[in-house]
Design an enzyme around this catalytic site. Structure first.
Site, short mmCIF file in Angstrom:
data_model
loop_
_atom_site.label_atom_id
_atom_site.label_comp_id
_atom_site.label_asym_id
_atom_site.label_seq_id
_atom_site.Cartn_x
_atom_site.Cartn_y
_atom_site.Cartn_z
N PRO A 146 -2.92 19.21 -26.91
CA PRO A 146 -3.50 20.22 -27.81
C PRO A 146 -2.66 21.50 -27.78
CG PRO A 146 -4.79 20.05 -25.79
CD PRO A 146 -3.76 18.97 -25.72
N ASP A 192 0.50 23.78 -23.83
CA ASP A 192 -0.48 22.70 -23.74
C ASP A 192 -1.79 23.30 -23.24
OD1 ASP A 192 -2.03 20.48 -23.14
OD2 ASP A 192 -0.37 19.32 -22.30
N HIS A 193 -2.80 23.32 -24.10
CA HIS A 193 -4.05 23.99 -23.75
C HIS A 193 -4.88 23.21 -22.73
CE1 HIS A 193 -6.49 27.36 -24.12
NE2 HIS A 193 -6.84 27.32 -25.40
N ARG A 194 -4.46 22.00 -22.39
CA ARG A 194 -5.17 21.27 -21.33
C ARG A 194 -4.94 21.91 -19.97
NH1 ARG A 194 -2.79 15.34 -22.20
NH2 ARG A 194 -0.92 16.66 -22.30
N VAL A 209 -2.85 25.03 -19.71
CA VAL A 209 -2.54 26.46 -19.85
C VAL A 209 -3.60 27.09 -20.74
CG1 VAL A 209 -0.84 28.15 -20.60
CG2 VAL A 209 -0.08 25.97 -19.63
#
Length: 466
Positions: free
Chosen positions: A260, A436-438, A440
């Site tokens: 994501p 990467d929003h998983r 960060v």
């Protein structure tokens, strides 16, 4: 003339030159049937999904056959050249040895399709499916045996930590890697248990011996049927998607729909950074080195990562873990005639500014020459893409698979800017950080981007923050 025996012919198979690659295209042959070759001599250049690579032959002898013409894509493990290690010269008119009458040729088996594997990111956990080959091997039995050998090599378990590392000199280790030989399976014959080149060749010969081909010279490959033209060639041009472009497309699609993405932007006054660039060009410590804004931007990103180490990580889907890296392999996106590649500077975090400048110069030169090795594009941790060289203000970059962040740098140009309470022309650029929003979150990503911007606005922070 004495007739050659099959025992004196060695088949050199397409090696996996990039840890997980499944095929390569033969770009150019440097030898022809009848030529004498020596161990370590480059015989051809191939293009993998990541780079062009020259292949050395591991035998001394005389070339007996080239199994595929230039431009053919060949699967890893398939024999591409036959060498007579007895050293006898082959007559120009020698015909292929006839196949035994009692063994009629079996119809070629069409394997199922398979997914490409990107260098450094492993094989998918789903069941393996093989796609149809672009060129048939000279012998179906050899093809199946080669695939079995490759599968065995790929599936070989890593040695336990307590196991001693096999003794071998660096050239021998490189030879074993090129041939796909696991040194832990080789029986050493050298002094004190050292593995020699002969031991590696013997290991290859032991695997290949049962699959030696009966013919010394391969039959010419049948011409591919011409594709039907259903479009106006004067108005359209169709370019096959293969090599680097194919791998890049697959990687970007996989990254975009797996991680994501979040992208944040900041516009920053880099006037002081541009002045520092000009000063460094006159510094004798940087004599002969290429000094440009990218150098200081790279250093700023490395300092920001040092202050926010959690940004330098990857997502392990299988283990459901975040893997924080204590090293930075800094990738630099480079546009080449073969497509976009991202070589990286290994352990960039440990380099001084002059060392970083030297590494950047070597990376760019090698990429432009098309000589970037697959290993130079593996194990990257974070990337910079400089879209500003094309006059673009900024963009929303897509992560390289396995990385958590990528920084896009826009064009640096004069703009009206409020400086010390007055509107003045200043050198300004826009930075974009995708992450990467998983692993960060917005806070961490914002801190990293803000740190990079602060350093570029006040370069003296390179000293106080480093």
């Amino acid at each position: 003339m004495t007739t050659m025996t099959n025992a004196s012919v060695r088949e050199f198979r397409m090696p996996d030159v990039g840890e997980g690659l499944t095929e390569a295209e033969i770009l150019k042959w440097y030898v022809q049937p009848g030529d004498t070759v020596t161990d370590g001599q480059v015989v051809c250049e191939v293009e993998t999904a990541k780079a062009a690579v020259e292949l050395p032959i591991p035998y001394d002898g005389v070339v007996r056959a080239l199994h595929f013409p230039e431009g053919t894509t060949v699967d890893v493990g398939t024999s591409i050249i036959a060498v007579d290690v007895a050293g006898g010269a082959a007559p120009a008119e020698e015909a292929p040895a006839p196949a035994p009458a009692e063994e009629p040729a079996a119809p070629e088996e069409q394997p199922a399709a398979r997914q490409p594997v990107l260098v450094g990111y492993g094989v998918a956990t789903s069941s393996t499916r093989r796609r149809p080959r672009k060129a048939s091997a000279p012998d179906a039995a050899v093809q199946q045996a080669a695939a079995a050998v490759q599968q065995e090599l790929n599936g070989h378990s890593a040695p336990a930590v307590s196991q001693e590392r096999p003794l071998a000199k660096p050239p021998v280790r490189k030879l074993a890697k090129d041939l796909g030989v696991d040194l832990t399976t080789v029986t050493p014959t050298g002094p004190d248990g050292v593995i020699t080149r002969e031991d590696v060749h013997a290991a290859v010969a032991a695997v290949q011996a049962p699959q030696e081909q009966p013919a010394l010279v391969s039959a010419p490959a049948p011409a591919a049927p011409a594709a039907p033209v259903s479009y106006d060639t004067a108005r359209e041009t169709r370019i096959p998607v293969k090599g680097v472009r194919k791998a890049t497309a697959a990687a970007m699609v996989g990254s975009a729909f797996t991680a994501p993405h979040v992208t944040e932007f900041v516009t920053v006054d880099v006037t002081r950074t541009m002045k520092l660039v000009e000063e460094l060009k006159q510094d004798k410590e940087f004599t002969g080195l290429r000094v440009n804004p990218l150098l200081l931007i790279a250093k700023a990103l490395l300092v920001a990562i040092k202050r926010n180490p959690d940004i330098n990580a990857s997502w392990d889907e299988a283990a459901q873990e975040i893997v924080v890296k204590h090293y930075v392999n800094l990738g630099i996106a480079a546009a080449t005639p073969r497509g976009l590649i991202v070589p990286n500077i290994k352990d960039a975090h440990a380099k001084t500014l002059p060392q970083l400048a030297e590494s950047l110069g070597e990376l760019v030169s090698t990429a432009r020459e098309g000589k970037t090795s697959p290993s130079a594009m593996q194990a990257g941790t974070v990337t910079i893409t400089n879209v500003g060289v094309f006059g673009v203000d900024t963009g929303t970059p897509i992560l390289n698979p396995g990385e958590s962040a990528i920084l896009a740098v826009g064009a640096i140009k004069p703009q009206p800017w409020v400086h010390k309470g007055k509107v003045k022309p200043r050198q300004v650029t826009t930075l974009a950080l995708s992450f990467d929003h998983r692993l960060v979150d917005g806070e961490l990503g914002s801190k990293v981007l803000a740190d990079v911007a602060a350093i570029l606005e006040q370069p003296k922070r390179l000293i106080s923050w480093a």
